[in-house]
Design an enzyme around this catalytic site. Structure first.
Site, short mmCIF file in Angstrom:
data_model
loop_
_atom_site.label_atom_id
_atom_site.label_comp_id
_atom_site.label_asym_id
_atom_site.label_seq_id
_atom_site.Cartn_x
_atom_site.Cartn_y
_atom_site.Cartn_z
N GLY A 18 0.79 -1.24 0.00
CA GLY A 18 0.00 0.00 0.00
C GLY A 18 0.81 1.28 0.00
O GLY A 18 1.70 1.48 -0.83
N ILE A 19 0.49 2.14 0.94
CA ILE A 19 1.09 3.48 1.00
C ILE A 19 2.59 3.40 1.28
O ILE A 19 3.38 4.15 0.70
CB ILE A 19 0.35 4.33 2.08
CG1 ILE A 19 -1.10 4.59 1.63
CG2 ILE A 19 1.09 5.63 2.35
CD1 ILE A 19 -2.00 5.17 2.72
N ASP A 60 9.03 -6.06 13.20
CA ASP A 60 7.73 -5.94 13.86
C ASP A 60 7.75 -4.61 14.59
O ASP A 60 8.50 -4.44 15.56
CB ASP A 60 7.52 -7.11 14.84
CG ASP A 60 6.18 -7.00 15.56
OD1 ASP A 60 5.54 -5.94 15.50
OD2 ASP A 60 5.80 -7.99 16.21
N TYR A 151 -9.60 2.48 16.19
CA TYR A 151 -8.85 3.11 15.09
C TYR A 151 -8.84 4.62 15.24
O TYR A 151 -7.80 5.27 15.13
CB TYR A 151 -9.47 2.68 13.75
CG TYR A 151 -8.62 3.03 12.55
CD1 TYR A 151 -7.38 2.41 12.34
CD2 TYR A 151 -9.04 3.96 11.61
CE1 TYR A 151 -6.60 2.73 11.22
CE2 TYR A 151 -8.27 4.28 10.49
CZ TYR A 151 -7.06 3.66 10.30
OH TYR A 151 -6.28 3.97 9.20
N LYS A 155 -5.40 6.80 15.74
CA LYS A 155 -4.96 7.79 14.74
C LYS A 155 -4.97 9.21 15.32
O LYS A 155 -4.18 10.06 14.93
CB LYS A 155 -5.81 7.68 13.48
CG LYS A 155 -5.58 6.37 12.72
CD LYS A 155 -4.12 6.22 12.30
CE LYS A 155 -3.86 4.98 11.47
NZ LYS A 155 -2.44 4.88 11.08
N ILE A 186 -8.06 4.84 0.64
CA ILE A 186 -7.04 4.71 -0.40
C ILE A 186 -7.04 3.25 -0.87
O ILE A 186 -7.16 2.33 -0.06
CB ILE A 186 -5.64 5.08 0.16
CG1 ILE A 186 -5.63 6.49 0.79
CG2 ILE A 186 -4.58 4.96 -0.94
CD1 ILE A 186 -5.89 7.64 -0.16
N THR A 188 -5.81 0.18 -1.33
CA THR A 188 -4.68 -0.66 -0.87
C THR A 188 -5.27 -1.95 -0.30
O THR A 188 -6.48 -2.04 -0.07
CB THR A 188 -3.87 0.02 0.26
OG1 THR A 188 -4.68 0.02 1.45
CG2 THR A 188 -3.44 1.43 -0.08
N PRO A 189 -4.41 -2.93 0.00
CA PRO A 189 -4.91 -4.16 0.64
C PRO A 189 -5.68 -3.88 1.95
O PRO A 189 -6.60 -4.62 2.30
CB PRO A 189 -3.63 -4.96 0.89
CG PRO A 189 -2.73 -4.53 -0.23
CD PRO A 189 -3.01 -3.07 -0.43
N1 LIG Z 1 -5.78 2.51 2.87
C1 LIG Z 1 -6.52 3.43 3.46
O1 LIG Z 1 -7.70 3.61 3.09
C2 LIG Z 1 -5.95 4.29 4.57
C3 LIG Z 1 -6.63 5.46 4.90
C4 LIG Z 1 -6.14 6.26 5.91
C5 LIG Z 1 -4.99 5.90 6.57
N2 LIG Z 1 -4.33 4.75 6.24
C6 LIG Z 1 -3.11 4.42 6.99
O2 LIG Z 1 -2.03 4.29 6.10
C7 LIG Z 1 -1.09 3.37 6.62
C8 LIG Z 1 -0.76 2.34 5.55
O3 LIG Z 1 -1.95 1.65 5.21
P1 LIG Z 1 -2.11 0.86 3.84
O4 LIG Z 1 -3.43 1.21 3.30
O5 LIG Z 1 -0.89 1.02 3.04
O6 LIG Z 1 -2.23 -0.61 4.44
P2 LIG Z 1 -1.64 -2.01 3.96
O7 LIG Z 1 -2.40 -3.03 4.73
O8 LIG Z 1 -1.62 -2.08 2.47
O9 LIG Z 1 -0.14 -1.94 4.48
C9 LIG Z 1 0.16 -1.95 5.85
C10 LIG Z 1 1.48 -2.66 6.04
O10 LIG Z 1 1.78 -2.63 7.44
C11 LIG Z 1 2.36 -3.87 7.77
N3 LIG Z 1 2.25 -4.14 9.20
C12 LIG Z 1 1.13 -4.42 9.91
N4 LIG Z 1 1.47 -4.69 11.18
C13 LIG Z 1 2.82 -4.57 11.26
C14 LIG Z 1 3.75 -4.75 12.32
N5 LIG Z 1 3.37 -5.11 13.57
N6 LIG Z 1 5.06 -4.55 12.06
C15 LIG Z 1 5.47 -4.19 10.81
N7 LIG Z 1 4.64 -4.04 9.77
C16 LIG Z 1 3.32 -4.23 10.00
C17 LIG Z 1 1.58 -4.91 6.94
O11 LIG Z 1 2.32 -6.12 6.82
C18 LIG Z 1 1.42 -4.17 5.62
O12 LIG Z 1 2.48 -4.46 4.73
C19 LIG Z 1 -1.73 2.77 7.88
O13 LIG Z 1 -1.17 3.39 9.01
C20 LIG Z 1 -3.19 3.11 7.72
O14 LIG Z 1 -3.86 3.19 8.95
C21 LIG Z 1 -4.77 3.95 5.24
#
Ligand SMILES: NC(=O)c1ccc[n+]([C@@H]2O[C@H](COP(=O)([O-])OP(=O)(O)OC[C@H]3O[C@@H](n4cnc5c(N)ncnc54)[C@H](O)[C@@H]3O)[C@@H](O)[C@H]2O)c1
Length: 252
Positions: A18-19, A60, A151, A155, A186, A188-189
């Protein structure tokens, strides 16, 4: 190619997806050396294969001692750390009645302790030369939702932790900036996982889109572009600020 990140060393958590992954790729594209850190680093390793400036490590983010070792390793390998992006996170969607104590604690550990450990280690590594810390919060760190008790709390904590770090570093004249980024939905997974859990996936997705004034879900690359600006020297006068990227969602 814009090379405003030339010579900079960046560490990105959640870098396998993702991001985080989009940010790592963007920073490399702009000239940085990037370490992608993730608890499940396989996709980061695949992305890094054959690249001289991109690598992947297992971390982690809830493990305080692993954080110390990971940041020490970056400094040992590259001589410094310029940019830290805290993107790793989880998004359980439960209301206050359904949220279990385990889920609450897990969310706070993964989403908040991680950013605390990251900022503490980032400041330690950057305080002699300066740098930029970017913490990924969410619109859920600005506005509440009935289904996101843990959540929202996590946040919101990231938002204010960011400001405290920014003000401390400013007062100490460390040259370290710290800002938070607040995306809405966004592609993403993480979003996929949320949708998998609902009864009528297509209806829910349509409702999410309808809640965004610009009428669509965002792309990870769009968030990465904002993070790249905050990581670069172009944002040298920006600290303790909230960067919203939400298609207008929080404007009303
Ligand atoms: N996708 C959205 O809609 C969205 C919206 C607002 C905020 N966010 C925030 O953006 C950030 C990234 O989200 P994303 O959408 O890319 O999600 P994602 O699930 O695609 O990626 C998250 C990554 O974090 C890793 N992760 C989870 N627990 C972990 C741990 N204990 N140690 C190390 N790595 C760990 C996962 O393995 C994964 O690769 C997050 O903080 C999320 O809350 C996402």
């Amino acid at each position: 190619m814009i090379e405003r990140m030339e010579g900079k060393v960046a560490f990105v958590t959640g870098g396998a997806s993702g991001i985080g992954l989009a940010t790592g790729l963007r920073l490399v594209h702009e000239g940085a050396v990037v370490v992608l850190a993730d608890i499940a680093p396989e996709r980061a390793e695949a992305a890094a294969e054959g690249s001289e400036r991109l690598s992947a490590v297992k971390l982690d983010v809830t493990d305080e001692f692993a954080w110390e070792a990971a940041i020490d390793d970056v400094v040992r390998r590259y001589g410094k750390l310029d940019v830290l992006v805290n993107s790793a996170g989880i998004a359980p969607f439960t209301d206050i009645e359904a949220c279990t104590t385990d889920e609450w604690r897990r969310t706070m550990t993964v989403n908040v302790d991680s950013v605390f450990f990251g900022c503490r280690n980032g400041v330690r590594a950057m305080k002699d030369r300066g740098g930029s810390i970017v913490n990924i919060s969410s619109v859920s760190g600005l506005i509440g939702g009935p289904n996101s008790a843990a959540y929202n709390a996590s946040k919101g904590a990231v938002r204010l932790l960011t400001k405290s770090v920014a003000l401390h570093c400013a007062r100490k004249r460390y040259g370290i900036r710290c800002n938070s980024v607040h995306p809405t939905f966004i592609e993403t997974p993480m979003l996929e996982n949320v949708l998998v859990g609902v009864r009528d996936r297509e209806r829910t997705r349509a409702a999410l889109v309808a809640s965004v004034p610009l009428g669509r879900i965002g792309r990870a690359e769009e968030v990465a572009a904002m993070i790249a600006y905050l990581s670069s020297d172009e944002s040298e006068f920006v600290t303790g600020a909230e960067f919203v990227i939400d298609g207008g969602m929080t404007a009303s």
